[in-house]
Design an enzyme around this catalytic site. Structure first.
Site, mmCIF file in Angstrom:
data_model
loop_
_atom_site.group_PDB
_atom_site.id
_atom_site.type_symbol
_atom_site.label_atom_id
_atom_site.label_comp_id
_atom_site.label_asym_id
_atom_site.label_seq_id
_atom_site.Cartn_x
_atom_site.Cartn_y
_atom_site.Cartn_z
ATOM 1 N N HIS A 170 -3.205 7.611 1.715
ATOM 2 C CA HIS A 170 -3.620 6.264 1.296
ATOM 3 C C HIS A 170 -5.017 6.019 1.862
ATOM 4 O O HIS A 170 -5.303 6.328 3.005
ATOM 5 C CB HIS A 170 -2.630 5.240 1.838
ATOM 6 C CG HIS A 170 -3.086 3.831 1.649
ATOM 7 N ND1 HIS A 170 -3.578 3.381 0.450
ATOM 8 C CD2 HIS A 170 -3.142 2.782 2.509
ATOM 9 C CE1 HIS A 170 -3.904 2.102 0.574
ATOM 10 N NE2 HIS A 170 -3.657 1.718 1.815
ATOM 11 N N CYS A 196 0.816 -1.228 0.000
ATOM 12 C CA CYS A 196 0.000 0.000 0.000
ATOM 13 C C CYS A 196 0.845 1.272 0.000
ATOM 14 O O CYS A 196 0.355 2.349 -0.323
ATOM 15 C CB CYS A 196 -0.964 0.003 1.174
ATOM 16 S SG CYS A 196 -2.152 -1.342 1.073
ATOM 17 N N ASN A 207 -9.995 0.102 -0.306
ATOM 18 C CA ASN A 207 -8.530 0.170 -0.275
ATOM 19 C C ASN A 207 -7.991 -0.433 -1.570
ATOM 20 O O ASN A 207 -8.051 -1.644 -1.763
ATOM 21 C CB ASN A 207 -8.015 -0.601 0.953
ATOM 22 C CG ASN A 207 -6.503 -0.558 1.080
ATOM 23 O OD1 ASN A 207 -5.801 -0.148 0.150
ATOM 24 N ND2 ASN A 207 -6.006 -0.988 2.215
#
Ligand SMILES: CC(C)(COP(=O)(O)OP(=O)(O)OC[C@H]1O[C@@H](n2cnc3c(N)ncnc32)[C@H](O)[C@@H]1OP(=O)(O)O)[C@@H](O)C(=O)NCCC(=O)NCCS
Length: 323
Positions: free
Chosen positions: A250, A114, A280
Site C-alpha cells: 500500500h 486502505c 495515498n
C-alpha cells in the site's frame, strides 16, 4: 489438484488533473520539501467534476478486460474495494456492472479503507476456490479528494484519486508454492483503534464528512503490523523473503514502505513504489501499483508478489500471489 485464483489481466485509470506539491503552498502553511521528505509524495491525481469512483473503476476494469482478452459477460462477479462509493447505496460495484454492460453475475463493495484491496482479493479468492465464481473482477477505486478538509495540512497533502483492477480466473494448480495465483492471505482488524483514522460524517450525521487522522499514531502501528501480516501470509504460502520477487505495498508513505521492507529483510530494489506519483489512493493504491509495475516491465509472469496494506479500523492484511 487445487483450485487457484490466477491473475489474467490488469489495468488502471488515473484522473487527468495532476497536482504537484508546490500547488498547496498557495493555500496552506506547507512546502514541497516538507511533503516530499515526510511522505515521499511529489504529486497526485485528483478527480475532476466528471470523475466518480464508479466511473474511474469502470475505465480501470475495461483496461483489465482488454489486457485479459475478455468481454464483460465473461466475468461472474465484481468485488470493488472502496471507502468513497458514489452514493451510500447502491454499491459502486453494481454501478460498474451497469457501466460495463454486464447483464449477469453479481457485484458488491468491500469497505476496509486502505486495506480494502487485500480484503477484496481475499474475498475474490474465496469465491473462486469455493467454486462460486470462475472469473472475478477485483477493483480498488477511490475519490479521497471528496472527503478532504482542504484547511488541514496534515491530511489533504497526502491523498489522491484513482482506480486499478485485476481479473482473477480459476485454474488448477498442484497445491504447491510453485503454482500461479493467490497462494495465501492474512486479514486482521482491531476496532479499538477506530479513532486514529476515520471520516467524521455518514448516515448518523447527515453529511459525507471529512477524513481525520492521527498520522503519527497510525505510523507507529504501520511498520510492525505490515511486516507481521506479510510474514504470516508468506509462512502460509510456504515461501521466504528470498523467494519474493516484488513487494507491492500500500502506497501511503515512503518511510512506511522502506521500514516494512527492511523489517522483512527485502531490499528496496524489489519493491514497487508509486507513492511519489499517486499519493495515498487508499484501496486503489495496490492495484494501481500492480498495473504500473506490470506496464513498466518490473512484474513478469511467474514472479512471486507480496502485497500488504493497513488503514482505518485499524484493518490490515497481506496477500501472497504468483503472477
Ligand atoms: C502524516 C505524516 C506524514 C506526518 O509525519 P510526521 O513526521 O509523523 O509528522 P507529525 O504528524 O509528527 O507532525 C510534525 C509537525 O509537522 C506539522 N505538519 C503536518 N502536516 C504538515 C504539512 N503538510 N506541512 C508542514 N508541516 C506539517 C505538524 O503540524 C507538526 O507540527 P508541530 O510539531 O508544530 O505540531 C506521518 O505521520 C504519516 O505518514 N503517518 C501515516 C499516515 C498514513 O500513512 N496514513 C494512512 C494509512 S492508510
Amino acid at each position: 489438484m487445487t483450485l487457484r485464483a490466477v491473475v489474467r489481466g490488469v489495468g488502471h485509470h488515473l484522473p487527468a488533473r495532476v497536482v504537484e506539491n508546490a500547488e498547496f503552498e498557495a493555500t496552506l502553511d506547507t512546502s514541497d520539501e516538507w511533503i516530499r521528505s515526510r511522505s515521499g509524495i511529489e504529486r497526485r491525481h485528483f478527480a475532476t467534476e466528471d470523475d466518480t469512483t464508479s466511473s474511474m473503476a469502470t475505465v480501470a476494469a475495461q483496461a483489465a478486460l482488454a489486457d485479459a482478452g475478455l468481454q464483460p459477460d465473461d466475468i461472474d462477479a465484481i468485488v470493488l474495494a472502496t471507502s468513497t462509493a458514489d452514493l451510500t447505496f447502491p454499491s459502486a460495484a453494481t454501478m460498474v456492472q451497469d457501466k460495463l454492460g454486464m447483464t449477469g453475475g453479481f457485484a458488491f463493495d468491500v469497505q476496509a479503507v486502505c486495506a480494502g484491496f487485500v480484503y477484496a482479493l481475499s474475498n475474490a479468492n474465496a469465491l473462486i476456490v469455493s467454486g462460486q465464481a470462475k472469473r472475478v473482477m477485483v477493483i480498488g477505486a477511490e475519490t479521497f479528494s471528496k472527503i478532504m478538509d482542504w484547511t488541514d495540512r496534515s491530511t489533504c497533502v497526502l491523498f489522491g484519486d484513482g482506480a486499478g483492477a485485476l481479473v482473477l480466473e480459476a485454474r488448477e494448480g498442484d497445491g504447491t508454492a510453485a503454482d500461479r495465483g493467490i497462494l495465501a492471505t492474512d486479514l486482521n482488524s482491531d476496532g479499538r483503534h477506530r479513532d486514529l483514522l476515520y471520516v467524521d460524517g455518514g448516515v448518523s450525521t447527515g453529511t459525507s464528512g471529512y477524513l481525520r487522522m492521527q498520522g503519527n499514531q497510525v505510523f507507529r502501528h504501520a511498520v510492525e503490523k505490515l511486516a507481521a501480516t506479510a510474514e504470516t501470509a508468506m509462512e502460509r504460502a510456504g515461501v521466504t523473503a528470498d523467494d519474493v520477487d516484488w513487494i507491492v505495498p500500500h502506497q501511503a508513505n515512503i518511510r512506511i514502505i522502506q521500514g516494512t521492507a527492511k523489517k522483512m529483510g527485502i531490499a528496496m530494489d524489489r519493491v514497487v513504489v508509486t507513492v511519489q506519483d499517486h499519493g495515498n489512493t487508499s484501496a486503489a493504491s495496490i492495484p494501481l501499483a500492480l498495473s504500473v509495475g506490470r506496464a513498466s516491465g518490473q512484474i513478469k509472469d511467474g514472479d512471486l508478489i507480496v502485497t500488504e496494506a493497513i488503514g482505518g479500523g485499524l484493518a490490515w492484511g497481506a496477500v501472497v500471489l504468483r503472477w
